[in-house]
Motif scaffolding. Structure first.
Motif, PDB file in Angstrom:
ATOM      1  N   VAL A 106     -20.097  53.692  -7.245  1.00 42.15           N
ATOM      2  CA  VAL A 106     -19.872  52.311  -6.828  1.00 42.15           C
ATOM      3  C   VAL A 106     -18.638  52.187  -5.949  1.00 42.15           C
ATOM      4  O   VAL A 106     -18.637  51.449  -4.946  1.00 42.15           O
ATOM      5  N   ASN A 107     -17.589  52.904  -6.277  1.00 37.11           N
ATOM      6  CA  ASN A 107     -16.361  52.824  -5.473  1.00 37.11           C
ATOM      7  C   ASN A 107     -16.578  53.357  -4.059  1.00 37.11           C
ATOM      8  O   ASN A 107     -16.036  52.805  -3.086  1.00 37.11           O
ATOM      9  N   GLU A 108     -17.372  54.421  -3.942  1.00 36.82           N
ATOM     10  CA  GLU A 108     -17.657  54.967  -2.614  1.00 36.82           C
ATOM     11  C   GLU A 108     -18.527  54.011  -1.795  1.00 36.82           C
ATOM     12  O   GLU A 108     -18.355  53.890  -0.578  1.00 36.82           O
ATOM     13  N   ILE A 109     -19.442  53.316  -2.451  1.00 34.49           N
ATOM     14  CA  ILE A 109     -20.259  52.323  -1.758  1.00 34.49           C
ATOM     15  C   ILE A 109     -19.376  51.182  -1.239  1.00 34.49           C
ATOM     16  O   ILE A 109     -19.510  50.740  -0.088  1.00 34.49           O
ATOM     17  N   LYS A 110     -18.453  50.711  -2.073  1.00 32.47           N
ATOM     18  CA  LYS A 110     -17.536  49.656  -1.645  1.00 32.47           C
ATOM     19  C   LYS A 110     -16.693  50.126  -0.457  1.00 32.47           C
ATOM     20  O   LYS A 110     -16.455  49.361   0.494  1.00 32.47           O
TER      21      LYS A 110
ATOM     22  N   ILE B 271     -24.261  45.547  -4.400  1.00 28.89           N
ATOM     23  CA  ILE B 271     -24.253  46.605  -5.420  1.00 28.89           C
ATOM     24  C   ILE B 271     -24.961  46.140  -6.681  1.00 28.89           C
ATOM     25  O   ILE B 271     -25.734  46.882  -7.298  1.00 28.89           O
ATOM     26  N   GLU B 272     -24.709  44.904  -7.067  1.00 29.23           N
ATOM     27  CA  GLU B 272     -25.381  44.336  -8.245  1.00 29.23           C
ATOM     28  C   GLU B 272     -26.899  44.399  -8.091  1.00 29.23           C
ATOM     29  O   GLU B 272     -27.631  44.656  -9.059  1.00 29.23           O
TER      30      GLU B 272
ATOM     31  N   PHE C 182     -32.144  50.383  -8.806  1.00 28.10           N
ATOM     32  CA  PHE C 182     -32.973  51.281  -8.001  1.00 28.10           C
ATOM     33  C   PHE C 182     -32.379  52.690  -7.896  1.00 28.10           C
ATOM     34  O   PHE C 182     -32.944  53.549  -7.228  1.00 28.10           O
ATOM     35  N   ASP C 183     -31.256  52.919  -8.544  1.00 31.43           N
ATOM     36  CA  ASP C 183     -30.494  54.147  -8.333  1.00 31.43           C
ATOM     37  C   ASP C 183     -31.231  55.412  -8.761  1.00 31.43           C
ATOM     38  O   ASP C 183     -30.997  56.490  -8.222  1.00 31.43           O
TER      39      ASP C 183
ATOM     40  N   ASN D 249     -29.296  37.867  -0.049  1.00 32.59           N
ATOM     41  CA  ASN D 249     -28.682  37.989  -1.388  1.00 32.59           C
ATOM     42  C   ASN D 249     -29.640  38.493  -2.456  1.00 32.59           C
ATOM     43  O   ASN D 249     -29.386  38.316  -3.651  1.00 32.59           O
ATOM     44  N   LYS D 250     -30.731  39.141  -2.029  1.00 36.04           N
ATOM     45  CA  LYS D 250     -31.647  39.726  -3.012  1.00 36.04           C
ATOM     46  C   LYS D 250     -32.443  40.846  -2.347  1.00 36.04           C
ATOM     47  O   LYS D 250     -32.571  40.900  -1.116  1.00 36.04           O
ATOM     48  N   MET D 251     -32.979  41.764  -3.147  1.00 39.15           N
ATOM     49  CA  MET D 251     -33.846  42.828  -2.646  1.00 39.15           C
ATOM     50  C   MET D 251     -35.295  42.388  -2.834  1.00 39.15           C
ATOM     51  O   MET D 251     -35.704  42.036  -3.950  1.00 39.15           O
TER      52      MET D 251
END
Length: 357
Positions: free
Chosen positions: A3-7, A46-47, A52-53, A76-78
């Motif tokens: 998550v930190n790398e995605i941010k 990310i939320e 899906f990860d 704001n949604k997939m």
């Protein structure tokens, strides 16, 4: 998923924390199982992708979306199967991607790379970065995609125009003509404005996850201390060096004289170092040495042939016709060096005079 790398990714590749971006998900086991989401807020994105990860490949668009795209239903949604971002939806370009993709054993595409294959891509990334820095480019962001290496060059709100798209396409083709070999391919397809790339911090899932070919976590490796924008002229300088396919005209006789590059090489005793097919189907025939200047050796001495078997740059047909005048000398190795230099000069003059370059 990190998550930190995605941010970090969504921060580094956006000019503002409020810029729109698209996340796209692909199921590697079902090509029709595709999701799209449009976001401004990294935490919200990310939320939405956490669930899906375990089985999806996760990508993002690194160029700036038009502001109106927050009117799409996937804001704001997939959402599965909805219309994703297209090239015309890009407001301007922020980045130019150079993707170094290892050639898998046997040319198989949809499998992960071995450590050895990945290392070859790393070495080529270093070579490409060095080459471009020597030509005035500022340092790129360097990332490992999971199976290859990415160089991201910053551009300053480059207009999304057909002219700029052509420049960047030819820029990549030029890099491909210079660097693509039997081990690593410069991806020629990543020039379009709405190009997606790996969302760094997520896994690359291609083929089976095996010890030899594992699913790796993508990550950013190097971010320059000061990210500086590259002017489009730098890309154009190299794009303009791309060999052009020879047009049919009264000098090359069109189809009345079929030129066979392989017979040409064989008949004149020209030694081939390697014969490579590039991503767009162009053949890159690397010569052991230039027949006119023995100091000019592989990998820089090469002939390019387009996928329809026409020699690129206009030089091959002219070269062939000039050499026909000197058949009595036998193979090129038997021709005196000074004479070969004069022959090459004649070839250049004739090529330029006929506007085949």
């Amino acid at each position: 998923m990190d998550v930190n790398e995605i941010k970090r990714t969504l921060s580094v590749f956006r000019d503002s924390d409020t810029d729109l971006f698209e996340i796209r998900l692909f199921n590697p086991l079902n090509k029709y199982d595709i999701y799209s989401g449009i976001f401004r807020d990294a935490d919200k994105a990310i939320e939405n992708i956490l669930r899906f990860d375990d089985k999806y490949n996760i990508y993002f668009i690194f160029n700036q979306l038009k502001d109106a795209m927050d009117g799409y239903p996937q804001y704001n949604k997939m959402i599965k199967g909805c219309e994703a971002i297209k090239d015309n939806d890009i407001k301007y370009r922020n980045w130019v991607l150079v993707d170094l993709d290892p050639v898998r054993e046997g040319g198989v595409k949809e499998i992960a790379t071995t450590d050895e294959e990945l290392e070859r891509a790393r070495q080529m990334a270093l070579s490409v970065r060095r080459f471009l820095r020597e030509r005035g480019f500022f340092s790129p962001i360097v990332s490992m995609s999971g199976n290859g290496y990415h160089l991201m060059f910053k551009v300053d709100k480059l207009e999304n125009t057909p002219e700029n798209t052509l420049i960047l396409s030819n820029f990549l083709k030029y890099l491909g003509s210079k660097f693509t070999d039997e081990y690593v391919d410069v991806d020629l397809k990543v020039f379009n404005p709405a190009r997606v790339t790996k969302l760094y911090g997520t896994y690359s899932r291609k083929g089976g996850n095996t010890p030899k070919r594992p699913h790796r976590l993508s990550k950013i490796l190097v971010v320059p201390e000061c990210i500086q924008s590259n002017d489009i002229s730098l890309f154009k300088n190299l794009a303009d060096m791309l060999p052009k396919t020879e047009p049919i005209n009264r000098y090359n006789l069109g189809n009345r004289e079929q030129f066979d590059i392989d017979n040409f090489i064989s008949n004149y005793g020209i030694k081939v170092h390697k014969d490579i097919t590039m991503g767009d189907g162009t053949r890159k025939i690397v010569l052991s040495e230039c027949p006119f200047d023995p100091s000019h050796k592989a990998p820089d001495s090469a002939i390019f042939v387009s996928k329809d078997d026409k020699a690129v740059s206009g030089y091959a047909t002219v070269f062939h016709k000039i050499l026909k005048r000197f058949n009595d000398f036998g193979t090129l190795e038997n021709i005196d060096y000074d004479f070969k230099s004069k022959l090459f000069e004649t070839f250049l003059k004739e090529s330029i005079s006929k506007k085949n370059w």
